[in-house]
Design a protein around this motif. Sequence first.
Motif, short mmCIF file in Angstrom:
data_model
loop_
_atom_site.label_atom_id
_atom_site.label_comp_id
_atom_site.label_asym_id
_atom_site.label_seq_id
_atom_site.Cartn_x
_atom_site.Cartn_y
_atom_site.Cartn_z
N SER A 183 -8.32 5.19 -4.48
CA SER A 183 -7.37 4.50 -3.60
C SER A 183 -6.14 4.04 -4.38
CB SER A 183 -8.05 3.28 -2.95
OG SER A 183 -9.17 3.67 -2.21
N ILE A 184 -6.34 3.70 -5.65
CA ILE A 184 -5.26 3.22 -6.50
C ILE A 184 -5.28 4.03 -7.79
CG2 ILE A 184 -4.28 1.21 -7.69
CD1 ILE A 184 -5.82 -0.57 -5.74
N LEU A 185 -4.12 4.48 -8.21
CA LEU A 185 -3.99 5.27 -9.44
C LEU A 185 -3.35 4.42 -10.54
CD1 LEU A 185 -2.71 8.77 -8.25
CD2 LEU A 185 -4.84 8.31 -9.47
N ILE A 186 -3.85 4.61 -11.76
CA ILE A 186 -3.24 3.98 -12.94
C ILE A 186 -2.94 5.10 -13.93
CG2 ILE A 186 -3.60 2.42 -14.89
CD1 ILE A 186 -5.38 0.75 -13.10
N LEU A 187 -1.67 5.28 -14.22
CA LEU A 187 -1.23 6.34 -15.13
C LEU A 187 -0.53 5.69 -16.32
CD1 LEU A 187 0.31 8.67 -12.37
CD2 LEU A 187 -2.04 8.63 -13.22
N ASP A 188 -1.16 5.78 -17.47
CA ASP A 188 -0.61 5.18 -18.68
C ASP A 188 -0.06 6.29 -19.56
OD1 ASP A 188 0.05 3.79 -20.93
OD2 ASP A 188 -1.88 2.79 -21.17
N GLY A 248 -8.41 5.21 -10.17
CA GLY A 248 -8.48 6.40 -11.00
C GLY A 248 -7.51 6.22 -12.15
N MET A 249 -7.94 6.57 -13.36
CA MET A 249 -7.12 6.29 -14.54
C MET A 249 -6.85 7.56 -15.33
SD MET A 249 -8.77 2.75 -16.01
CE MET A 249 -7.43 2.56 -17.17
N VAL A 250 -5.63 7.69 -15.80
CA VAL A 250 -5.25 8.71 -16.77
C VAL A 250 -4.52 7.99 -17.89
CG1 VAL A 250 -3.97 10.83 -17.21
CG2 VAL A 250 -5.05 10.47 -14.98
N SER A 273 0.05 3.33 -6.67
CA SER A 273 -0.07 3.85 -8.04
C SER A 273 0.74 2.98 -8.99
CB SER A 273 0.42 5.30 -8.11
OG SER A 273 1.74 5.42 -7.62
N PHE A 274 0.13 2.71 -10.15
CA PHE A 274 0.78 1.97 -11.21
C PHE A 274 1.02 2.95 -12.36
CE2 PHE A 274 -1.37 -1.22 -8.73
CZ PHE A 274 -0.53 -2.32 -8.77
N VAL A 275 2.28 3.09 -12.74
CA VAL A 275 2.66 4.06 -13.77
C VAL A 275 3.26 3.30 -14.94
CG1 VAL A 275 4.00 6.10 -14.32
CG2 VAL A 275 3.09 5.81 -12.01
N ILE A 276 2.59 3.34 -16.08
CA ILE A 276 3.14 2.76 -17.30
C ILE A 276 3.90 3.86 -18.02
CG2 ILE A 276 2.57 1.69 -19.51
CD1 ILE A 276 0.06 0.57 -18.21
N ALA A 277 5.15 3.63 -18.28
CA ALA A 277 5.99 4.69 -18.82
C ALA A 277 6.93 4.17 -19.89
CB ALA A 277 6.79 5.35 -17.70
N ALA A 312 0.83 -1.20 0.00
CA ALA A 312 0.00 0.00 0.00
C ALA A 312 0.86 1.25 0.00
CB ALA A 312 -0.93 0.00 1.21
N GLY A 313 0.50 2.20 -0.86
CA GLY A 313 1.22 3.47 -0.92
C GLY A 313 2.42 3.47 -1.82
N GLN A 314 2.79 2.32 -2.38
CA GLN A 314 3.96 2.27 -3.25
C GLN A 314 3.64 2.82 -4.64
OE1 GLN A 314 5.43 -1.82 -3.26
NE2 GLN A 314 7.13 -1.21 -1.95
N MET A 315 4.64 3.43 -5.26
CA MET A 315 4.56 3.82 -6.65
C MET A 315 5.26 2.74 -7.47
SD MET A 315 6.26 7.09 -8.60
CE MET A 315 6.35 7.15 -10.40
N VAL A 316 4.48 2.05 -8.29
CA VAL A 316 5.02 0.94 -9.08
C VAL A 316 5.05 1.37 -10.54
CG1 VAL A 316 4.72 -1.46 -9.76
CG2 VAL A 316 4.06 -0.71 -7.46
N ALA A 317 6.22 1.35 -11.13
CA ALA A 317 6.38 1.69 -12.55
C ALA A 317 6.45 0.39 -13.35
CB ALA A 317 7.63 2.52 -12.76
N ILE A 318 5.76 0.38 -14.49
CA ILE A 318 5.77 -0.78 -15.37
C ILE A 318 6.38 -0.34 -16.68
CG2 ILE A 318 4.35 -2.59 -16.42
CD1 ILE A 318 2.17 -1.89 -14.39
N VAL A 319 7.49 -0.94 -17.04
CA VAL A 319 8.20 -0.55 -18.26
C VAL A 319 8.46 -1.79 -19.11
CG1 VAL A 319 9.30 1.38 -17.06
CG2 VAL A 319 10.50 -0.81 -17.23
#
Length: 623
Positions: A538-543, A459-461, A570-574, A407-414
């Motif tokens: 509660s959870i963010l998804i940023l693509d 929440g998605m962007v 948060s899951f960040v696709i970058a 919980a609370g971690q920022m996870v980047a997916i590359v």
Amino acid sequence: MSEAERRDMRTMRPPMPMGRGGMRPGMPVQKPKDFQGTLRRLSRYFKPHLWRLAVVLLMTILSTLFSILSPDVMKNATDDLVAGIRHRLHGIPGSGFHLSGIIHVILELGVLYVLSALFSYIQQFVMAGVAQKTVYALRKEVNAKMARLPLSFFDSRPTGEIMSRFVNDFDNIGNTLQQTLTQLISSVVTFVGVIVMMFSISPWMSVVVFLTLPLSFYVTRTIAKRSQRYFVGQQRSLGQLNGHIEEMYTGHQIVKAFGLEDRAMSQFIEYNEKLFESGWKAQFISGMIFPLMNFIGNIGYVLVSVIGGFLVTRGAIGIGDIQAFIMYARQFSQPITQLSSISNIIQSTVASAERIFELLDEEEETPEPAEPVLLSAPTGDVQFKDVRFAYQPDKPLMEHLNIEVKAGQMVAIVGPTGAGKTTLVNLLMRFYDVDGGSIRIDGVDITRLQRGHLRSMFGMVLQDTWLFHGTIRENIAYGRAGATEAEVVAAATAARADHFIRTLPDGYDTVLNEEASNISQGQKQLLTIARAILADPSILILDEATSSVDTRTEILIQEAMSRLMEGRTSFVIAHRLSTIRNADLILVMNHGSVIEQGTHEDLLARRGFYAELYYSQFAGAPA
């Protein structure tokens, strides 16, 4: 001319628009695969309206019968006039025109026409309600079905094809139910009634009229065959022309930038000429059927007149009978051609119903759990445990995938394109279900959560912005129902969108068009970020959330997103790896598997796949 004749002539007059009176002879017809089965299934939607359909049937029969009776009544006035003229010519005293009898016939005809029009009005009024209520029920059922279909359905079908079922097929069914069914009943009643009336007047003249039928069928069939291929070519050319125009108008800036206006115009002229050639041939050949049918009908009239005149001279029938018979003969051929046209419309309508029923029969999402779990205050712990998934059964994408996110971690997916980054997010939100293993949030398998409850946590962007036609305020407030003006402005301010919004002529009341093309791509992205901030998930998804903004705006947004992500998973696709250096965990994916994971510094130190990706975006890897 009777009311029925006027109505039928309006129906038969070329050109006949779709859904308003029939199809042109020779027009290509989409035929259903299972005509009887689809027709039976469609008829089930009429059950709530059986008594209305009975009223429609009765009113149609009465309206048609009163129209059929009018020539028989009219002949009495003609016989009275002829008798009066004969008596005058032969000098019979006390004889002449019986004006009262003629007035009586005229009044009788007026009553028949008024009653026929009244019954026709009632029939159209009731049938309009039946048609619209039936289509309403169908459309409502399809709309509910669409909400239950999995994302795989929409991924595998063009949007235009789905929209065609919602618009064209429903309109086709509605128009047919409202007009063609009553025309079918009217044509059958007219055909049978006219035959009965003709035989009651003169069987010999009726036989003569029947002898013209084979010739009428031959002419109709021959012309329909010849015009069919031209109608097919017309539809093909029309599709090419429409496609070309759409491409040129949507891409007009590219056309002008490369100076290809002349090429685009020459291509347009080529398609337009093809459409003209096939169109005028189709219209001309199909239009020949009406004068030829009239010619055949006139041959029948000549023969009827000759035989009728012979019978009149022998006193077998009266002149009024000849007049009535000719009027019936004029009505006789119209239901035949009308029934032929209606059969094409019904086939096309059943084909439309079949396409809608195919949609209703599509496999739905797996049912919601019988006793769903409710997470009142989700913290955002996410776990992928031995997950297996494949879009196609014979081509596995993910096997034995294990991920642990606190919980609370920022996870980047590359990873490279096609590595499975977006698929990971789709599985997390249950747009697709896993084939094996499990995904858990706060220790609860997501299959035990209702989909709506699960997705409300996110929440998605996305990289591809989605904005609808409406004001900027409405687009931002879409993130949370009941949001106040202050909350909308605060979200826009946090997303660094407030400044550019206030520079617009109408500020937050600026109306975005359907494609939101009246603002820049970067501004669109800022609005979607503001919407996600307002949702407070509660959870963010940023693509690739900042892929369309300039470097300085990206820095500002990163600051706002950092504040937003505090305390949230948060899951960040970058793809730009410089934006995720502060991530708590970086998942490096390739071919559906996580091949490396760790912090930015750890992964660089390993000098593995991530390091190659990272340094490839700069001058090069260190020696």
